[in-house]
Scaffold this motif. Structure first.
Motif, mmCIF file in Angstrom:
data_model
loop_
_atom_site.group_PDB
_atom_site.id
_atom_site.type_symbol
_atom_site.label_atom_id
_atom_site.label_comp_id
_atom_site.label_asym_id
_atom_site.label_seq_id
_atom_site.Cartn_x
_atom_site.Cartn_y
_atom_site.Cartn_z
ATOM 1 N N ARG A 126 -4.089 9.654 7.206
ATOM 2 C CA ARG A 126 -3.666 8.891 8.375
ATOM 3 C C ARG A 126 -4.880 8.438 9.181
ATOM 4 O O ARG A 126 -5.888 9.146 9.301
ATOM 5 N N LEU A 127 -4.775 7.238 9.707
ATOM 6 C CA LEU A 127 -5.798 6.691 10.587
ATOM 7 C C LEU A 127 -5.226 6.564 12.000
ATOM 8 O O LEU A 127 -4.009 6.615 12.191
ATOM 9 N N ARG A 128 -6.103 6.404 12.967
ATOM 10 C CA ARG A 128 -5.656 6.330 14.359
ATOM 11 C C ARG A 128 -6.202 5.077 15.037
ATOM 12 O O ARG A 128 -7.325 4.658 14.786
ATOM 13 N N GLU B 30 -1.008 7.114 15.192
ATOM 14 C CA GLU B 30 -1.394 7.306 13.799
ATOM 15 C C GLU B 30 -0.659 6.303 12.911
ATOM 16 O O GLU B 30 0.552 6.082 13.061
ATOM 17 N N ILE B 31 -1.409 5.701 11.978
ATOM 18 C CA ILE B 31 -0.856 4.690 11.082
ATOM 19 C C ILE B 31 -1.414 4.921 9.690
ATOM 20 O O ILE B 31 -2.381 5.662 9.489
ATOM 21 N N SER B 32 -0.780 4.270 8.701
ATOM 22 C CA SER B 32 -1.252 4.349 7.322
ATOM 23 C C SER B 32 -2.369 3.333 7.093
ATOM 24 O O SER B 32 -2.512 2.374 7.860
ATOM 25 N N GLY C 37 0.816 -1.215 0.000
ATOM 26 C CA GLY C 37 0.000 0.000 0.000
ATOM 27 C C GLY C 37 0.842 1.253 0.000
ATOM 28 O O GLY C 37 2.071 1.224 0.104
ATOM 29 N N ARG C 38 0.162 2.378 -0.108
ATOM 30 C CA ARG C 38 0.825 3.680 -0.171
ATOM 31 C C ARG C 38 1.155 4.193 1.225
ATOM 32 O O ARG C 38 0.465 3.904 2.191
ATOM 33 N N ASP C 39 2.203 5.025 1.266
ATOM 34 C CA ASP C 39 2.574 5.707 2.513
ATOM 35 C C ASP C 39 3.427 6.914 2.172
ATOM 36 O O ASP C 39 4.656 6.882 2.253
ATOM 37 N N ARG D 270 -2.708 -4.870 10.412
ATOM 38 C CA ARG D 270 -3.034 -5.133 11.809
ATOM 39 C C ARG D 270 -4.383 -5.848 11.926
ATOM 40 O O ARG D 270 -4.554 -6.752 12.760
ATOM 41 N N LEU D 271 -5.355 -5.433 11.107
ATOM 42 C CA LEU D 271 -6.665 -6.092 11.136
ATOM 43 C C LEU D 271 -6.552 -7.557 10.715
ATOM 44 O O LEU D 271 -7.185 -8.441 11.315
#
Length: 847
Positions: free
Chosen positions: A284-286, A292-294, A276-278, A301-302
């Motif tokens: 950003r998500l939390r 904060e993560i991409s 994925g992109r970064d 993680r999910l």
């Protein structure tokens, strides 16, 4: 009705954002504090800015994605989150194919074999879809993503058929960017797509793609051998595990390193790898702990949480628990809260809310079970707000009705209207200190004098001088004899504790014997010669006893140095307390007496000094004339209505002054209100004494306290404020107007139960002629809950002034005192003739 209200509360909780912030906060805290779990099955490959600087900006060519997938051949599952919904370089490839066909058809150009080969190489370089298709077929365990939620285009058919599966890559972040629930399915107009994280977790655990999709469609859903929660339609609640990368994150490599064949690729073997992109443009998500993560890391993680079974569960038996707690909260608000004071109800409800929050936190953090606590908490908060609003509205309505009644009430025929002219009485001594102009108290009607009992034999040891029989009436002759017998004949000052025994309190038996005889004709015990000497307390010499009660006595005393005459009240602390309790009682006595001495009001008895000697505490107070209000409580001796209103107003202002100084009386009763109509005097006495004696209220053999006048919160032992004194004043007003207490009981338990639970009757049920406005004022004072009473004595005095305005008739020419007394005299039924109507345009309350 309760069911409808609870349904509305449930609808507001589920359909409106009112409770959502609290629910999110509680859930985030619990997830962040959950027991850490380790996951080693995921990793990420990020197309970062360094990779884009080397291979070009996004979107990348399909052949680069094909090379990435080829390099990740050792991974167990590869998830590419880039959308492939449209062909790559469609116009350029079509043009090259057209040139190639033209060359093949022209015999002249066909003689140059290097030209078709060049065209074929160009076609191959531009046909990235073909390269990606071949990579997908070689790896066989690559998952592709649908487009963004806006367009949702699926990959090209040739890519979709070569991939192992297609799913959505939406993490499911809320409006604040925090991922709390991940949707297992994304429902679209064309087709429903499962979660890429769920597909990857199923493939990682060895299930086939068909088995994974079938398990996700079951009810309840199943994944990787685990049953998912029944409410997973609304999203799966992950418990974020700790990974083996830096700072607990999944291991991550740059796409540049992967394309270059970095040795670090060995770390990705056997894992779920998310591409994925970064870069700076990536949103950003939390996580619940605010890290904060991409989006790619969130998906990884999910996948790891689902593969290892790390999600919150709600057992089927507990799914309806929040609604059961909602019903319990409704019953609590309906049946229990109205029986409590506002502060007690708020404290209990706050404790319940805290218990619900801590319980759900503990279940999730340590048991992996999530029970939403916000539904009952939301109900408790809304319920208390509604009750507070209702109480304020009722108070507003009652005060509005009171003001309207004050302006429009027509007095009944037998309402008492008294003259405001006072009778001047010549007295030998007057000790009244006025700090402001008090309100004039209307004169009370004369009372019939009881017939005297037979003459009492006088012992020879009590010499006295009696005026001639013609000088005084017979009943006053006996009174003077008794006063003389109380006087001490020896003027020697002694400090022995034995001589102070006369200042000790009465026991229950002594008090019963004392009360059995009318006050005017009581005889003190005959004193021996050794006791017939004037004792002293501190600088005061005790001259004679003025009265006695359960906790002590009141003496007429004189200061040895200045000669000032005071009333000296004694409290036998040495007999009532011992040990640590005695020391505590001494300190409390000093504090309360000193605080009372700072009260400076015309209607509060002045306290000059306090002290303690040989276990006997004393308070030097202003000497008063007149009598206490207990003399005016019999139905045949009631004061006129206007007099009661005037006295009550002055008591209210006196209490307001004390409450402003932080002093609560705690024992407002008739015996603690001294009135002298002739001197226009109203005095509130014994401030702080109830607080001193309260610590020993249950001592055997003593009669203490005045429960008939106590507020519900004081009887319950809860903290009290000035509104408790206003309740006691309401009881006193009720009794002064009717001769009866508002609430009674045959036993102490019955009396306490009645005060705590039985509503006080309307004063007009016993005396219908009273003005409605006055009855409304007394009803407010006798409310069970302090917050429904007057805020302070000034508010009460203001309303009583409006009542007095309706009772006052226009000033008339001055007449004789006899005429004034005759006008004020009560009739056969203790009520008087019809008064004039209230004046138009009367004053209104400012409250």
């Amino acid at each position: 009705m309760l069911a409808v209200l609870l349904g509305l509360v449930g609808w507001a909780h589920e359909s409106t954002p009112l409770a959502r912030p609290l629910q999110h906060w509680l859930q985030d805290r619990a997830v962040a504090d959950a027991r850490p779990m380790v996951s080693t099955g995921v990793a990420t490959v990020l197309i970062d800015e360094a990779s884009q600087a080397r291979h070009g900006p996004l979107p990348w060519r399909r052949d680069l994605h094909a090379r990435l997938i080829d390099q990740l051949s050792g991974a167990r599952v590869v998830i590419d989150t880039e959308p492939f919904g449209t062909p790559e370089s469609e116009r350029a490839l079509a043009e090259l194919q057209n040139i190639h066909a033209t060359i093949a058809a022209d015999p002249v150009l066909a003689r140059h074999p290097e030209l078709p080969a060049l065209i074929e190489r160009s076609e191959a370089s531009l046909n990235g879809d073909a390269h990606l298709t071949q990579s997908l077929e070689r790896h066989a365990r690559v998952l592709l993503s649908l487009g963004p939620p806006g367009d949702g285009l699926p990959p090209l058919p040739r890519l979709a058929s070569a991939a192992a599966g297609i799913g959505h890559a939406v993490p499911g972040a809320d409006a604040d960017g925090v991922i709390r629930r991940h949707p297992l399915w994304r429902h679209g107009s064309a087709q429903d797509a499962p979660s890429l994280a769920a597909l990857g977790a199923g493939l990682y655990r060895g299930d086939s793609m068909a088995a994974v999709e079938t398990g996700l469609r079951d009810h309840p859903p199943r994944l990787a051998g685990h049953s998912l929660p029944d409410d997973s339609d609304s999203g799966l609640m992950p418990l974020w595990p700790v990974h083996d990368g830096p700072d607990g994150a999944p291991p991550s490599l740059s796409a540049l390193e992967v394309l270059a064949g970095s040795p670090a690729l060995a770390r990705l073997k056997g894992r779920i790898v998310v591409i994925g992109r970064d870069d700076r443009s990536t949103p950003r998500l939390r996580l619940p702990d605010r890290r904060e993560i991409s989006p790619a890391e969130a998906l990884a993680r999910l996948s790891g949480a689902m593969a290892d079974g790390h999600w919150a569960r709600t057992p089927a038996a507990m799914q309806w628990l929040p609604w059961g707690l909602l019903v319990a909260a409704g019953l609590y608000l309906w049946r229990i809260v109205p029986r409590l004071t506002r502060n007690s109800a708020l404290m209990l409800s706050a404790s319940l809310c805290l218990a619900l929050a801590l319980g759900s936190h503990g279940l999730l953090a340590w048991g992996g079970m999530w029970i939403t606590p916000t539904l009952p908490i939301f109900a408790l908060v809304l319920g208390h707000l509604a009750l507070i609003a209702r109480d304020r509205w009722q108070m507003h309505q009652r005060r509005s009705r009171s003001r309207n009644t004050l302006l429009s009430t027509t007095l009944d025929e037998d309402t008492v209207i008294t003259s405001y002219e006072t009778v001047t009485v010549t007295t030998r001594e007057r000790t009244v200190i006025r700090h402001d102009e008090p309100e004039t108290v209307p004169q009370a009607p004369p009372r019939p004098v009881p017939a005297p009992p037979p003459a009492v034999a006088r012992p020879p040891s009590a010499p006295h001088a009696t005026p001639a029989p013609s000088a005084l009436p017979s009943h006053l002759q006996d009174t003077q004899v008794l006063d003389e017998r109380r006087a001490f004949v020896d003027t020697q000052v002694l400090h022995s504790p034995d001589t102070l025994e006369a200042t000790q309190p009465l026991t229950r038996e002594e008090l019963a014997a004392c009360l059995a005889t009318p006050a005017v004709f009581r005889q003190p015990p005959v004193l021996s010669d050794t006791v017939r000497r004037q004792p002293a307390l501190g600088p005061y010499v005790l001259e004679r006893e003025l009265g006695r009660g359960a906790m002590g006595r009141v003496h007429l005393a004189r200061h040895r140095d200045t000669g000032a005459v005071v009333a000296l009240k004694t409290l036998a602390l040495g007999r009532e307390f011992d040990g640590f309790a005695l020391e505590e009682a001494r300190q409390r006595f000093q504090r309360e007496a000193l605080a009372a001495s700072r009260l400076d009001h015309a209607d509060i008895v002045r306290v000059f000094e306090c002290g303690e000697q040989d276990g006997i505490a004393y308070i030097a107070m202003e000497r008063l004339t007149g009598q206490d209000l207990s003399q005016h409580l019999a139905p045949e001796h009631l004061l006129p209505v206007a007099t009661v209103v005037a006295i009550s107003r002055r008591i209210a202002r006196a209490l307001a002054h004390a409450h402003a100084q932080g002093i609560i009386h705690r024992d407002i009763k008739p015996a603690n209100i001294m009135v002298d109509i002739g001197r226009n005097q109203v005095k509130v006495t014994d401030f702080g004494i109830a607080r001193i004696t309260d610590a020993n209220r249950t001592r055997t053999g003593l009669v203490l306290g005045s429960p008939s006048y106590m507020s519900p919160e004081q009887l319950a032992g809860r903290p009290v404020d000035g509104r408790s004194d206003l309740y006691s004043l309401g009881v006193l007003m009720f009794q002064m107007l009717t001769g009866e207490l508002p609430l009674k009981g045959n036993t102490m338990s019955e009396l306490i139960g009645a005060i705590a639970r039985t509503p006080a009757p309307d004063v007009r049920t016993l005396r219908p002629s009273l003005p409605a406005a006055l009855a409304e004022v007394i009803g407010i004072l006798l409310e069970k809950r302090p917050e429904l009473r007057y805020r302070d004595g000034l508010d009460l005095a203001e309303d009583l002034k409006l009542v007095a305005d309706t009772l006052r008739r226009p000033t008339r020419p001055a007449g004789s005192i006899a005429a004034s007394v005759q006008e004020c005299a009560p009739g056969p039924d203790t009520d008087q003739s019809r008064p004039p109507s209230p004046r138009a345009g009367g004053a209104q309350s400012h409250r």
